[in-house]
Design a protein around this motif. Sequence first.
Motif, mmCIF file in Angstrom:
data_model
loop_
_atom_site.group_PDB
_atom_site.id
_atom_site.type_symbol
_atom_site.label_atom_id
_atom_site.label_comp_id
_atom_site.label_asym_id
_atom_site.label_seq_id
_atom_site.Cartn_x
_atom_site.Cartn_y
_atom_site.Cartn_z
ATOM 1 N N TYR A 39 -39.719 26.262 20.564
ATOM 2 C CA TYR A 39 -40.796 25.762 21.404
ATOM 3 C C TYR A 39 -41.450 24.587 20.696
ATOM 4 O O TYR A 39 -41.840 24.706 19.530
ATOM 5 N N GLY A 40 -41.550 23.460 21.390
ATOM 6 C CA GLY A 40 -42.061 22.239 20.781
ATOM 7 C C GLY A 40 -43.534 21.991 20.973
ATOM 8 O O GLY A 40 -44.018 20.892 20.651
ATOM 9 N N GLY A 41 -44.270 22.979 21.460
ATOM 10 C CA GLY A 41 -45.704 22.810 21.639
ATOM 11 C C GLY A 41 -46.068 22.375 23.045
ATOM 12 O O GLY A 41 -45.224 22.015 23.867
ATOM 13 N N ASN A 42 -47.369 22.415 23.326
ATOM 14 C CA ASN A 42 -47.909 22.107 24.655
ATOM 15 C C ASN A 42 -48.342 20.647 24.691
ATOM 16 O O ASN A 42 -49.196 20.225 23.908
ATOM 17 N N ASN A 48 -45.932 16.106 21.024
ATOM 18 C CA ASN A 48 -44.990 15.065 21.454
ATOM 19 C C ASN A 48 -43.777 14.959 20.540
ATOM 20 O O ASN A 48 -43.038 13.976 20.593
ATOM 21 N N LYS A 49 -43.552 15.958 19.683
ATOM 22 C CA LYS A 49 -42.413 15.948 18.778
ATOM 23 C C LYS A 49 -42.140 17.375 18.329
ATOM 24 O O LYS A 49 -42.980 18.273 18.482
ATOM 25 N N ASN A 50 -40.964 17.580 17.755
ATOM 26 C CA ASN A 50 -40.601 18.867 17.178
ATOM 27 C C ASN A 50 -39.797 18.591 15.922
ATOM 28 O O ASN A 50 -38.692 18.037 15.992
ATOM 29 N N GLU A 51 -40.341 18.945 14.771
ATOM 30 C CA GLU A 51 -39.701 18.678 13.493
ATOM 31 C C GLU A 51 -39.166 19.944 12.829
ATOM 32 O O GLU A 51 -38.874 19.950 11.635
ATOM 33 N N ASP A 52 -39.021 21.023 13.613
ATOM 34 C CA ASP A 52 -38.399 22.249 13.125
ATOM 35 C C ASP A 52 -36.877 22.124 13.211
ATOM 36 O O ASP A 52 -36.340 21.235 13.880
ATOM 37 N N GLY A 246 -51.876 27.049 24.904
ATOM 38 C CA GLY A 246 -52.079 25.654 24.580
ATOM 39 C C GLY A 246 -51.853 25.303 23.125
ATOM 40 O O GLY A 246 -52.513 24.402 22.583
ATOM 41 N N ILE A 247 -50.905 25.981 22.479
ATOM 42 C CA ILE A 247 -50.628 25.699 21.078
ATOM 43 C C ILE A 247 -49.910 24.352 20.958
ATOM 44 O O ILE A 247 -48.932 24.075 21.662
ATOM 45 N N LYS A 248 -50.398 23.517 20.057
ATOM 46 C CA LYS A 248 -49.826 22.177 19.878
ATOM 47 C C LYS A 248 -48.630 22.185 18.942
ATOM 48 O O LYS A 248 -47.639 21.482 19.179
ATOM 49 N N ASP A 249 -48.679 22.956 17.881
ATOM 50 C CA ASP A 249 -47.646 22.909 16.856
ATOM 51 C C ASP A 249 -46.350 23.541 17.355
ATOM 52 O O ASP A 249 -46.360 24.473 18.163
ATOM 53 N N SER A 250 -45.234 23.029 16.868
ATOM 54 C CA SER A 250 -43.940 23.625 17.188
ATOM 55 C C SER A 250 -43.857 25.041 16.631
ATOM 56 O O SER A 250 -44.424 25.335 15.583
ATOM 57 N N ALA A 251 -43.145 25.895 17.338
ATOM 58 C CA ALA A 251 -42.956 27.282 16.895
ATOM 59 C C ALA A 251 -41.483 27.636 17.055
ATOM 60 O O ALA A 251 -40.934 27.552 18.155
ATOM 61 N N THR A 252 -40.860 28.017 15.948
ATOM 62 C CA THR A 252 -39.459 28.422 15.974
ATOM 63 C C THR A 252 -39.331 29.809 15.365
ATOM 64 O O THR A 252 -39.988 30.119 14.373
ATOM 65 N N MET A 253 -38.500 30.643 15.986
ATOM 66 C CA MET A 253 -38.306 32.014 15.533
ATOM 67 C C MET A 253 -36.815 32.321 15.474
ATOM 68 O O MET A 253 -36.052 31.888 16.345
#
Length: 273
Positions: A39-42, A48-52, A246-253
């Motif tokens: 998930y790249g954030g809201n 506007n980016k995903n660095e995971d 509304g989480i902004k930060d990317s989240a990877t699991m």
Amino acid sequence: MSANHSVDGIIDYKWSGSMNMYVDEPHIEVVAEVIVGQYGGNSSAGANKNEDAALVWVHQDRSWEFVMLLDAHHSSQSADYMLQMLESRRTAIIHLLNSPAANVFQALHDDLLAFFTSEAFLSGCRELTGETSCMLCVRRGAYLWWFNVGDCLVHLLHPELMRFGQTALNQRSFYEWVGNVNTFDKSVPGYSTGVRELREGRHVVLLTTDGILELENGLQEHYGKLYERELASAVHELLTSAHQHGIKDSATMIAWSVAAADHTHMPSYPSDG
């Protein structure tokens, strides 16, 4: 990217946020029963980016799983570089993973540390923009091993352990990275590593980047669902909740189930001694 069967009997998968960002789009990949949630954030919160990034190797007979989770900043270069470097070591690492069980984890530790402190690796890191947290985790037989730099987390969920509050196997380490700023470029590098023996019964192994911790109450209230429900559905629901909040930060699991036999006759209660 999708998982692939290789000629050496390994199912492999890699992904970087530079390939697919998944902003506003909770996404699930299933790699030989290993769940990768992205998930790249809201975007309404400014995402506007995903660095995971993530890497998964699974032996087709499920004798072991090898995963890497990355959380970069300033650019995705450091995460992409780590994917490239681990893939360049693929044959050597898989050889170690298939070696006698008693030797696997120490051999992996020594091999990876030698590589991460090599001049070839370090010189490449110095050319990067930004740096990354890096969690490596291996399940081999009835044991789980991890090697971590930075603030990614590995959790081990089992009912007998959860009732004592034992879930996260490491803690977040801030100001510790691999990349342009590099712990392995110091005279004494900082990292954490460890091994846990699995108890009898089913476990859920769960790796997370810190974006998911922005959920109210963090992950604690979700452990039960992650353990009790179908895993892909539970991970997707958790990432959807992150979007709704509304989480902004990317989240990877990265998550998978492991069943361990009663191989040691471990007691069912902690020792009082």
